[in-house]
Design a protein around this motif. Structure first.
Motif, mmCIF file in Angstrom:
data_model
loop_
_atom_site.group_PDB
_atom_site.id
_atom_site.type_symbol
_atom_site.label_atom_id
_atom_site.label_comp_id
_atom_site.label_asym_id
_atom_site.label_seq_id
_atom_site.Cartn_x
_atom_site.Cartn_y
_atom_site.Cartn_z
ATOM 1 N N GLU A 60 2.358 5.967 -18.756
ATOM 2 C CA GLU A 60 1.495 4.794 -18.620
ATOM 3 C C GLU A 60 0.026 5.180 -18.757
ATOM 4 N N ILE A 61 -0.361 6.303 -18.167
ATOM 5 C CA ILE A 61 -1.749 6.755 -18.262
ATOM 6 C C ILE A 61 -2.111 7.067 -19.703
ATOM 7 N N GLU A 62 -1.173 7.652 -20.456
ATOM 8 C CA GLU A 62 -1.460 8.101 -21.809
ATOM 9 C C GLU A 62 -1.197 7.035 -22.864
ATOM 10 N N VAL A 92 -21.830 4.548 1.369
ATOM 11 C CA VAL A 92 -21.117 5.818 1.349
ATOM 12 C C VAL A 92 -20.837 6.211 -0.097
ATOM 13 N N VAL A 93 -21.134 7.478 -0.451
ATOM 14 C CA VAL A 93 -20.851 7.978 -1.794
ATOM 15 C C VAL A 93 -19.447 8.565 -1.802
ATOM 16 N N ARG A 94 -18.574 7.981 -2.614
ATOM 17 C CA ARG A 94 -17.184 8.435 -2.721
ATOM 18 C C ARG A 94 -17.006 9.134 -4.068
ATOM 19 N N PRO A 95 -16.743 10.430 -4.096
ATOM 20 C CA PRO A 95 -16.566 11.116 -5.386
ATOM 21 C C PRO A 95 -15.151 10.945 -5.929
ATOM 22 N N LEU A 96 -15.054 10.794 -7.248
ATOM 23 C CA LEU A 96 -13.782 10.860 -7.972
ATOM 24 C C LEU A 96 -13.916 11.997 -8.981
ATOM 25 N N THR A 97 -13.138 13.032 -8.823
ATOM 26 C CA THR A 97 -13.267 14.213 -9.695
ATOM 27 C C THR A 97 -11.992 14.540 -10.453
ATOM 28 N N ARG A 98 -10.917 13.810 -10.208
ATOM 29 C CA ARG A 98 -9.672 14.056 -10.936
ATOM 30 C C ARG A 98 -9.609 13.136 -12.144
ATOM 31 N N GLY A 99 -9.662 13.732 -13.327
ATOM 32 C CA GLY A 99 -9.643 12.954 -14.556
ATOM 33 C C GLY A 99 -8.224 12.624 -14.970
ATOM 34 N N TYR A 100 -7.898 11.342 -15.024
ATOM 35 C CA TYR A 100 -6.546 10.919 -15.389
ATOM 36 C C TYR A 100 -6.428 10.583 -16.873
ATOM 37 N N ARG A 135 0.799 -1.223 0.000
ATOM 38 C CA ARG A 135 0.000 0.000 0.000
ATOM 39 C C ARG A 135 0.836 1.279 0.000
ATOM 40 N N PRO A 136 1.970 1.333 0.688
ATOM 41 C CA PRO A 136 2.761 2.568 0.615
ATOM 42 C C PRO A 136 3.162 2.959 -0.804
ATOM 43 N N PHE A 137 3.283 1.993 -1.699
ATOM 44 C CA PHE A 137 3.615 2.340 -3.082
ATOM 45 C C PHE A 137 2.580 3.300 -3.662
ATOM 46 N N TYR A 138 1.318 3.150 -3.278
ATOM 47 C CA TYR A 138 0.240 3.975 -3.802
ATOM 48 C C TYR A 138 -0.045 5.202 -2.930
ATOM 49 N N GLN A 139 0.239 5.122 -1.654
ATOM 50 C CA GLN A 139 -0.195 6.165 -0.732
ATOM 51 C C GLN A 139 0.913 7.107 -0.274
ATOM 52 N N ALA A 140 2.168 6.687 -0.369
ATOM 53 C CA ALA A 140 3.254 7.500 0.167
ATOM 54 C C ALA A 140 3.368 8.829 -0.567
ATOM 55 N N SER A 141 3.671 9.893 0.197
ATOM 56 C CA SER A 141 3.845 11.232 -0.366
ATOM 57 C C SER A 141 4.889 11.964 0.460
ATOM 58 N N ALA A 142 5.254 13.160 0.016
ATOM 59 C CA ALA A 142 6.210 13.955 0.779
ATOM 60 C C ALA A 142 5.649 14.305 2.155
ATOM 61 N N VAL A 143 4.326 14.522 2.220
ATOM 62 C CA VAL A 143 3.699 14.851 3.502
ATOM 63 C C VAL A 143 3.645 13.633 4.412
ATOM 64 N N GLU A 144 3.345 12.482 3.853
ATOM 65 C CA GLU A 144 3.245 11.244 4.621
ATOM 66 C C GLU A 144 3.980 10.133 3.867
ATOM 67 N N MET A 176 -9.790 -3.037 -22.354
ATOM 68 C CA MET A 176 -9.323 -2.273 -21.196
ATOM 69 C C MET A 176 -8.213 -3.029 -20.469
ATOM 70 N N ARG A 177 -7.214 -2.283 -19.984
ATOM 71 C CA ARG A 177 -6.112 -2.871 -19.227
ATOM 72 C C ARG A 177 -6.270 -2.562 -17.741
ATOM 73 N N ASP A 178 -5.507 -3.311 -16.940
ATOM 74 C CA ASP A 178 -5.494 -2.990 -15.513
ATOM 75 C C ASP A 178 -4.741 -1.683 -15.289
ATOM 76 N N ILE A 179 -4.926 -1.105 -14.099
ATOM 77 C CA ILE A 179 -4.254 0.157 -13.772
ATOM 78 C C ILE A 179 -3.399 0.001 -12.515
ATOM 79 N N VAL A 180 -2.926 -1.216 -12.252
ATOM 80 C CA VAL A 180 -2.203 -1.439 -10.999
ATOM 81 C C VAL A 180 -0.958 -0.569 -10.887
ATOM 82 N N ALA A 181 -0.354 -0.200 -12.023
ATOM 83 C CA ALA A 181 0.860 0.614 -11.962
ATOM 84 C C ALA A 181 0.558 2.085 -11.736
ATOM 85 N N THR A 182 -0.702 2.494 -11.901
ATOM 86 C CA THR A 182 -1.022 3.931 -11.868
ATOM 87 C C THR A 182 -2.100 4.294 -10.862
#
Length: 685
Positions: free
Chosen positions: A161-163, A517-525, A114-123, A170-176
């Motif tokens: 990878e996104i582009e 629970v309604v979870r919004p996704l608003t960032r278009g990749y 999970r840190p591969f996806y969640q780690a940031s400069a802040v955390e 459709m492909r998986d998005i595990v890398a992104t």
């Protein structure tokens, strides 16, 4: 203005040694060898010959294991790496171990990934570095290091990878996977989630990866109850069908609502107002009344044969038995809800058990088998046929449409006179088999079948494009949930059905999970900012309460709007130009124009084919009916005659919003006549 440097990207010069790249290539070779050895070991599992059942189960488990370990050409064992002061992990699509059982690659779903996806400069989550890898044809070609500091800028590998061109399924998005997506993917199994996802935010991929994550984390439980993915049509299922197998999950059922509810053969189409009525949740109550209203009060005693004698069951006890069973069917007590067919069988047993008690009181001792024979006797069956008649789903629906008295009784206080008139058939078909059933009828027949008998449920259900489900279709999905949880995927701005709601509350209630629970996704990749901003101009008209999506990348020149007098020359010219670059091309138009556009393109020597609802996708250039575009993506999209798309259906503006957001790289709009006013103020014009 502060400047954020890009992560350190290394694309090697073949003439200059790179020890880091050499070490990573060696690890890649080791991972591939270990994965091959795991396949050999799975093949070598032998049958101890304990018994036939054990042999069958072992064979099935071995076959499933081999399918999960199947090689994916061009898909490397890992795509990333995490470094901490204490340990290093390579992250991939599945777990890979060596002969000693030590991990060589960690499954992306494991907690330590999970840190591969969640780690940031802040955390930074304990990481000192995140490494991404670049591949071409399965060969490791470069790497990029992020040191998780405030100076880290945009990842070039992530953007690449996104582009990447979208030819094929459709492909998986595990890398992104991004942090907001990862939060949804890893939500607990017990939690039902509704993802309100704007175009390009990856909501479909998130839902599929959530299914894969839950199967990994709760494999034992979900192996028994199963996972179901429900999509809007077969073309969509064909588009997504390889995502889960690529992740090693091969036993997930993927279907459409139409396939799920195929109780009657569909051979007709309802008028819009009839389809809306048949999809209304009130029809569930009408069907319930029609079925349970057929039960009659007993009028006389019954003689039950048991071991050579007949035992009288008085009418008063018979009335009590029937009343008690009906209360259970209504859920008036704390016992398990009773279905109609089970109630009929239970009534027969109550009569047989009554006779058994009478015989025992007289000193006899009938066996269980003798009691069951009494329940199947002609006398008991005749009583049940009279009081609790056998019914089937199609027959009940046919009776409702053709028996005016039955319809009036079942719909009293629920439907208006005009609504009942919409349901009535002027002429009765010869049988339920030859009746002119529609898709909405099939859903109603499924509702009736759910009243008759228990519907098998799944441990988790993923339902995509849920904003277009009618209340009755939602109930069909809810019946498959049993005690399981639900992942709802959709976008209210893309709601094109006549029964679509302006918020998720009603849909979630009809799906049986009002507390989701309604979870919004608003960032278009996936969709460039130029394309997304253009489509967003429709939002004030179609979904004024939704915030517009924002794109994470900009592509100058991604949008072209071109007025044309005719289509013959310009269309072929534009498609041929787009075909010079790699990737898929979708030519999207109103359904009525599909045949004409396909003829124009093929006549001009452009190898285009029509995308059909049978799920067969053209190789490169597809002419796509607007009604099938939802959920699909193409590298380049040509939208032809947006005004015709809008005019083709009552919610045509919503449909146009859908087709304008299918492009990953380039959108070309060809319009004859005036362009829609909502789109003319865009700077691109």
């Amino acid at each position: 203005m502060s400047h954020r440097s890009a992560p350190e990207t290394t694309v090697p010069d073949p003439s200059v040694p790179d020890p880091v790249l050499d070490a990573e290539r060696a690890h890649l070779a080791r991972a591939e060898a270990c994965l091959a050895q795991m396949r050999v070991a799975a093949t070598a599992v032998t049958d101890a010959g304990v018994d036939a059942w054990a042999s069958e189960r072992l064979g099935a488990a071995r076959a499933e294991r081999l399918r999960a370990l199947a090689a994916d050409p061009g898909v490397p064992p890992f795509f990333g790496r995490t470094d901490s002061p204490y340990e290093t992990f390579h992250i991939g699509r599945r777990h890979v171990r060596d002969d000693a059982g030590d991990p060589v690659v960690i499954d992306w779903r494991a907690p330590m990934s999970r840190p591969f996806y969640q780690a940031s400069a802040v955390e930074p989550q304990g990481l000192s570095r995140r490494r991404r890898f670049g591949f071409a044809g399965g060969e490791l070609t470069g790497y990029e290091d992020e040191h998780l500091t405030a100076d880290d800028g945009e990842s070039a590998f992530l953007r690449s990878e996104i582009e990447r061109p979208r030819s094929g399924p459709m492909r998986d998005i595990v890398a992104t996977i991004q942090p907001d997506q990862d939060d949804i993917v890893r939500a607990p199994l017990a939690e039902s989630v509704c993802v309100q996802g704007a175009p390009g935010t990856g909501k479909t991929a998130v839902g599929l990866h959530r299914a894969a994550y839950l199967l990994y984390t709760h494999g034992g439980q979900l192996a028994r109850t199963g996972v179901l993915v429900v999509g809007p049509n077969r073309a969509f299922l064909r588009y997504i069908e390889q995502v889960l197998p690529t992740l090693g999950e091969v036993d997930v059922e993927q279907t459409t609502v139409a396939q799920l509810t195929a109780r009657v053969p569909v051979r007709a189409v309802d008028r819009p107002e009839v389809a809306v009525l048949k999809g209304d949740a009130r029809m569930a109550e009408v069907l319930r009344r029609a079925l349970w209203g057929e039960i009659r009060k007993p009028a006389d005693d019954v003689l039950v044969p048991l071991v050579g004698r007949r035992y009288r069951v008085p009418v008063e006890r018979l009335k009590r038995y029937v009343d008690d069973l009906r209360r259970r069917a209504r859920g008036d007590d704390d016992q398990q809800l009773l279905h109609y067919a089970a109630g009929r069988e239970r009534l027969a047993m109550l009569l047989a058990e009554d006779a058994r008690r009478q015989k025992e009181a007289a000193g006899g001792s009938p066996t269980d088998a003798e009691t069951r024979r009494a329940a199947r006797s002609p006398e008991v069956r005749a009583f049940c046929d009279e009081v609790w008649p056998a019914r089937d789903a199609a027959g009940l629906l046919l009776a409702l449409y053709t028996d005016e008295a039955l319809l009036a009784r079942a719909a009293r206080g629920v439907l208006t006179d005009d609504e009942r008139a919409l349901l009535r058939w002027d002429a009765a078909p010869r049988s339920a088999r030859t009746a002119p059933w529609t898709e909405a009828d099939a859903v109603l027949a499924d509702e009736a079948a759910g009243l008759l008998e228990r519907t098998s449920g799944y441990g988790h259900v993923v339902v995509d494009e849920a904003q277009d489900l009618s209340p009755m279709q939602c109930r069909a999905v809810a019946r498959r949930l049993a005690a399981g949880s639900l992942t709802v995927l959709g976008d209210l701005a893309q709601a094109t059905s006549p029964w679509s709601s302006s918020d998720w509350a009603r849909t979630l209630a009809d799906l049986g999970r009002p507390g989701a629970v309604v979870r919004p996704l608003t960032r278009g990749y996936r969709v460039p900012a130029e394309v997304l901003d253009y489509a967003n101009r429709l939002l004030p008209l179609i979904a004024p309460g939704l915030p517009p999506a924002s794109a994470v990348r900009s592509e100058p020149g991604a949008l072209r709007v071109r007025p044309v007098a005719g289509l013959a020359g310009p269309l072929a010219e534009v498609v041929a130009e787009l075909a010079a670059a790699p990737g898929s091309i979708g030519v999207v138009c109103a359904d009525a124009e599909v045949a004409e556009l396909a003829r124009l393109l093929t006549g001009a020597g452009v190898p285009a084919a029509v995308l059909g609802d049978d799920g067969e996708a053209p190789d490169r250039i597809a002419v796509v009916p607007a009604t099938l575009a939802k959920g699909l993506e193409f590298d380049a999209v040509v939208v032809v005659d947006p005004a015709a798309i809008v005019a083709a259906e009552p919610r045509g503006l919503h449909r146009l919003y859908v087709v304008l957001t299918r492009a990953v790289s380039t959108l070309v709009v060809l319009h004859r006549g005036e362009l829609l006013e909502a789109l003319t103020a865009h700077p691109a014009l």
